[in-house]
Design a protein around this motif. Structure first.
Motif, PDB file in Angstrom:
ATOM      1  N   GLN A   1     -26.036 -53.929 -25.872  1.00  0.00           N
ATOM      2  CA  GLN A   1     -25.301 -52.846 -25.208  1.00  0.00           C
ATOM      3  C   GLN A   1     -25.865 -52.530 -23.821  1.00  0.00           C
ATOM      4  N   LEU A   2     -27.173 -52.516 -23.712  1.00  0.00           N
ATOM      5  CA  LEU A   2     -27.798 -52.221 -22.420  1.00  0.00           C
ATOM      6  C   LEU A   2     -27.439 -53.275 -21.383  1.00  0.00           C
ATOM      7  N   GLN A   3     -27.420 -54.536 -21.789  1.00  0.00           N
ATOM      8  CA  GLN A   3     -27.063 -55.608 -20.870  1.00  0.00           C
ATOM      9  C   GLN A   3     -25.623 -55.457 -20.389  1.00  0.00           C
ATOM     10  N   ASN A   4     -24.716 -55.095 -21.280  1.00  0.00           N
ATOM     11  CA  ASN A   4     -23.321 -54.924 -20.899  1.00  0.00           C
ATOM     12  C   ASN A   4     -23.149 -53.780 -19.913  1.00  0.00           C
ATOM     13  N   VAL A   5     -23.849 -52.692 -20.129  1.00  0.00           N
ATOM     14  CA  VAL A   5     -23.782 -51.565 -19.205  1.00  0.00           C
ATOM     15  C   VAL A   5     -24.318 -51.965 -17.835  1.00  0.00           C
ATOM     16  N   CYS A   6     -25.420 -52.692 -17.824  1.00  0.00           N
ATOM     17  CA  CYS A   6     -25.991 -53.150 -16.547  1.00  0.00           C
ATOM     18  C   CYS A   6     -25.032 -54.072 -15.811  1.00  0.00           C
ATOM     19  N   TYR A   7     -24.372 -54.975 -16.533  1.00  0.00           N
ATOM     20  CA  TYR A   7     -23.405 -55.872 -15.899  1.00  0.00           C
ATOM     21  C   TYR A   7     -22.255 -55.096 -15.271  1.00  0.00           C
ATOM     22  N   VAL A   8     -21.724 -54.126 -15.987  1.00  0.00           N
ATOM     23  CA  VAL A   8     -20.609 -53.334 -15.457  1.00  0.00           C
ATOM     24  C   VAL A   8     -21.046 -52.579 -14.211  1.00  0.00           C
ATOM     25  N   VAL A   9     -22.240 -51.987 -14.243  1.00  0.00           N
ATOM     26  CA  VAL A   9     -22.744 -51.259 -13.072  1.00  0.00           C
ATOM     27  C   VAL A   9     -22.924 -52.203 -11.889  1.00  0.00           C
ATOM     28  N   LEU A  10     -23.500 -53.379 -12.120  1.00  0.00           N
ATOM     29  CA  LEU A  10     -23.685 -54.348 -11.043  1.00  0.00           C
ATOM     30  C   LEU A  10     -22.356 -54.814 -10.457  1.00  0.00           C
ATOM     31  N   ILE A  11     -21.377 -55.040 -11.299  1.00  0.00           N
ATOM     32  CA  ILE A  11     -20.063 -55.462 -10.817  1.00  0.00           C
ATOM     33  C   ILE A  11     -19.430 -54.369  -9.973  1.00  0.00           C
ATOM     34  N   LEU A  12     -19.530 -53.127 -10.410  1.00  0.00           N
ATOM     35  CA  LEU A  12     -18.967 -52.022  -9.625  1.00  0.00           C
ATOM     36  C   LEU A  12     -19.664 -51.888  -8.274  1.00  0.00           C
ATOM     37  N   VAL A  13     -20.984 -52.006  -8.256  1.00  0.00           N
ATOM     38  CA  VAL A  13     -21.730 -51.939  -6.997  1.00  0.00           C
ATOM     39  C   VAL A  13     -21.305 -53.071  -6.067  1.00  0.00           C
ATOM     40  N   MET A  14     -21.153 -54.276  -6.611  1.00  0.00           N
ATOM     41  CA  MET A  14     -20.761 -55.411  -5.782  1.00  0.00           C
ATOM     42  C   MET A  14     -19.345 -55.249  -5.233  1.00  0.00           C
TER      43      MET A  14
ATOM     44  N   VAL B   1     -17.692 -52.413  -4.634  1.00  0.00           N
ATOM     45  CA  VAL B   1     -17.708 -51.367  -3.601  1.00  0.00           C
ATOM     46  C   VAL B   1     -18.365 -51.884  -2.328  1.00  0.00           C
ATOM     47  N   THR B   2     -19.494 -52.575  -2.466  1.00  0.00           N
ATOM     48  CA  THR B   2     -20.195 -53.112  -1.297  1.00  0.00           C
ATOM     49  C   THR B   2     -19.336 -54.125  -0.561  1.00  0.00           C
ATOM     50  N   CYS B   3     -18.713 -55.029  -1.284  1.00  0.00           N
ATOM     51  CA  CYS B   3     -17.858 -56.035  -0.642  1.00  0.00           C
ATOM     52  C   CYS B   3     -16.674 -55.382   0.064  1.00  0.00           C
ATOM     53  N   THR B   4     -16.088 -54.390  -0.553  1.00  0.00           N
ATOM     54  CA  THR B   4     -14.968 -53.685   0.076  1.00  0.00           C
ATOM     55  C   THR B   4     -15.408 -53.009   1.364  1.00  0.00           C
ATOM     56  N   LEU B   5     -16.560 -52.370   1.345  1.00  0.00           N
ATOM     57  CA  LEU B   5     -17.060 -51.725   2.561  1.00  0.00           C
ATOM     58  C   LEU B   5     -17.367 -52.738   3.659  1.00  0.00           C
ATOM     59  N   ILE B   6     -17.920 -53.876   3.294  1.00  0.00           N
ATOM     60  CA  ILE B   6     -18.242 -54.902   4.283  1.00  0.00           C
ATOM     61  C   ILE B   6     -16.981 -55.491   4.882  1.00  0.00           C
TER      62      ILE B   6
ATOM     63  N   MET C   1     -16.523 -67.482   5.557  1.00  0.00           N
ATOM     64  CA  MET C   1     -16.188 -66.076   5.659  1.00  0.00           C
ATOM     65  C   MET C   1     -17.157 -65.339   6.580  1.00  0.00           C
ATOM     66  N   PHE C   2     -18.410 -65.801   6.638  1.00  0.00           N
ATOM     67  CA  PHE C   2     -19.375 -65.131   7.508  1.00  0.00           C
ATOM     68  C   PHE C   2     -18.966 -65.250   8.973  1.00  0.00           C
ATOM     69  N   ALA C   3     -18.382 -66.369   9.330  1.00  0.00           N
ATOM     70  CA  ALA C   3     -17.990 -66.577  10.732  1.00  0.00           C
ATOM     71  C   ALA C   3     -16.916 -65.593  11.172  1.00  0.00           C
ATOM     72  N   LEU C   4     -16.127 -65.093  10.238  1.00  0.00           N
ATOM     73  CA  LEU C   4     -15.090 -64.130  10.587  1.00  0.00           C
ATOM     74  C   LEU C   4     -15.668 -62.752  10.906  1.00  0.00           C
ATOM     75  N   LYS C   5     -16.857 -62.460  10.397  1.00  0.00           N
ATOM     76  CA  LYS C   5     -17.462 -61.140  10.590  1.00  0.00           C
ATOM     77  C   LYS C   5     -18.523 -61.115  11.678  1.00  0.00           C
ATOM     78  N   THR C   6     -18.790 -62.236  12.299  1.00  0.00           N
ATOM     79  CA  THR C   6     -19.828 -62.290  13.323  1.00  0.00           C
ATOM     80  C   THR C   6     -19.231 -62.741  14.649  1.00  0.00           C
ATOM     81  N   ARG C   7     -20.000 -62.506  15.714  1.00  0.00           N
ATOM     82  CA  ARG C   7     -19.506 -62.802  17.059  1.00  0.00           C
ATOM     83  C   ARG C   7     -19.952 -64.163  17.587  1.00  0.00           C
ATOM     84  N   ASN C   8     -21.065 -64.681  17.056  1.00  0.00           N
ATOM     85  CA  ASN C   8     -21.565 -65.963  17.550  1.00  0.00           C
ATOM     86  C   ASN C   8     -22.285 -66.705  16.417  1.00  0.00           C
TER      87      ASN C   8
END
Length: 71
Positions: A45-58, A60-65, A1-8
């Motif tokens: 509970q704290l771990q579950n909240v952190c996982y959900v936040v990390l998944i949402l960040v990932m 959004v980041t992947c979609t933007l990339i 997948m990286f090769a599709l986003k790069t020029r060389n």
């Protein structure tokens, strides 16, 4: 997948190296941090909240990339 986003092959290698470094940091420190948080909060509970936040960040980041022409 990286090769599709790069020029060389050099850009592909740089991007792959950056992604691997990030993955290795997560895999190295993730279990340790989870253990520390679990010791402080055994209910999980704290771990579950952190996982959900990390998944949402990932997602959004992947979609933007994927939509970006910069990489």
């Amino acid at each position: 997948m990286f090769a599709l986003k790069t020029r060389n092959p050099y850009e592909t290698a740089k991007l792959s190296g950056m992604a691997q470094a990030g993955g290795y940091c997560i895999s190295a420190f993730g279990p340790t941090l989870y253990g520390l948080v679990f010791a402080a909060n055994p209910v999980g509970q704290l771990q579950n909240v952190c996982y959900v936040v990390l998944i949402l960040v990932m997602v959004v980041t992947c979609t933007l990339i994927v939509r970006s022409d910069l990489f």
